[in-house]
Design an enzyme around this catalytic site. Structure first.
Site, PDB file in Angstrom:
ATOM      1  N   ASN A  15       0.830  -1.191   0.000  1.00 35.89           N
ATOM      2  CA  ASN A  15       0.000   0.000   0.000  1.00 35.89           C
ATOM      3  C   ASN A  15       0.876   1.256   0.000  1.00 35.89           C
ATOM      4  O   ASN A  15       2.097   1.172  -0.067  1.00 35.89           O
ATOM      5  CB  ASN A  15      -0.960  -0.050   1.198  1.00 35.89           C
TER       6      ASN A  15
ATOM      7  N   HIS B 271      24.033   0.433  11.117  1.00 35.73           N
ATOM      8  CA  HIS B 271      25.128   1.389  11.221  1.00 35.73           C
ATOM      9  C   HIS B 271      25.988   1.046  12.432  1.00 35.73           C
ATOM     10  O   HIS B 271      25.533   0.414  13.384  1.00 35.73           O
ATOM     11  CB  HIS B 271      24.576   2.817  11.331  1.00 35.73           C
TER      12      HIS B 271
ATOM     13  N   GLY C 194      -0.404  -1.792   8.676  1.00 34.41           N
ATOM     14  CA  GLY C 194       0.094  -0.447   8.421  1.00 34.41           C
ATOM     15  C   GLY C 194       0.943   0.102   9.556  1.00 34.41           C
ATOM     16  O   GLY C 194       0.733  -0.206  10.718  1.00 34.41           O
TER      17      GLY C 194
END
Length: 185
Positions: free
Chosen positions: A83, A113, A140
């Site tokens: 989406n 990192h 979501g």
């Protein structure tokens, strides 16, 4: 060995060099065009992604806008969907299985990192792959961190932060994401 070769092997590499910068710029140019196309130009949009991704099937769909770092490390499964506002930092391989549903505002990261400030300022990083199994649904607003594997048919609840691998056929939610229920096969 080049920084790109180190990146693809999962070794420490420097991300700030010209070669990787140019490859990110190439992906940005393609994605600028992709994200600027009229919504009705579905086939042109998919053609651009097929040219960018390491692997993509005939049938898949990603809503605009979409962002990724390189593209060639993304291996997208048949009939899988993402989406709006999906972001994939694909310094390492990202495998999306078949029939995967990815909700809006999902982030998938492979880059790690350095913890030491000196190394971080030098641009040192390494990549851990992300593998999302067939039939997974990612709610979501979820963030998936480097090195995570999500087992087939599992559901990740909205807003989760997935820091560890998730087995197949489970419902997992939260920050950090944890299994709360086994699902019927």
């Amino acid at each position: 060995m080049t920084e790109k070769e180190k990146m693809l092997r999962g070794d420490w590499y420097v991300s700030l060099g010209e070669e990787l910068f140019n490859e990110r710029q190439h992906a940005n140019e393609i994605l600028f065009e992709y994200n600027s196309l009229h919504p009705k130009e579905v086939e042109k949009r998919m053609e651009l992604l097929r040219g960018l991704f390491g692997e993509s099937p005939e049938e898949f769909f990603i809503e605009q806008p979409f962002k990724c770092a390189y593209g060639y490390n993304i291996h997208w499964g048949e009939k899988s969907f993402a989406n709006y506002n999906c972001t994939i930092i694909d310094s390492g391989r990202v495998t999306i299985g078949k029939n995967v549903m990815i909700g809006p505002n999902v982030n998938i990261f492979t880059a790690n990192h350095a913890l030491a400030i000196k190394d971080r300022m030098a641009g040192l990083e390494y990549a851990d792959p992300v593998d999302i199994g067939d039939g997974v649904w990612i709610g979501g607003g979820t963030t998936i961190n480097p090195g995570v594997k999500i087992g087939k048919n599992s559901v990740i609840g909205s807003g989760s932060v997935v820091t560890k691998s998730i087995p197949e056929n489970v419902l997992a939610v939260g920050n950090p994401c944890r299994v709360i229920k086994k699902l019927d096969k």
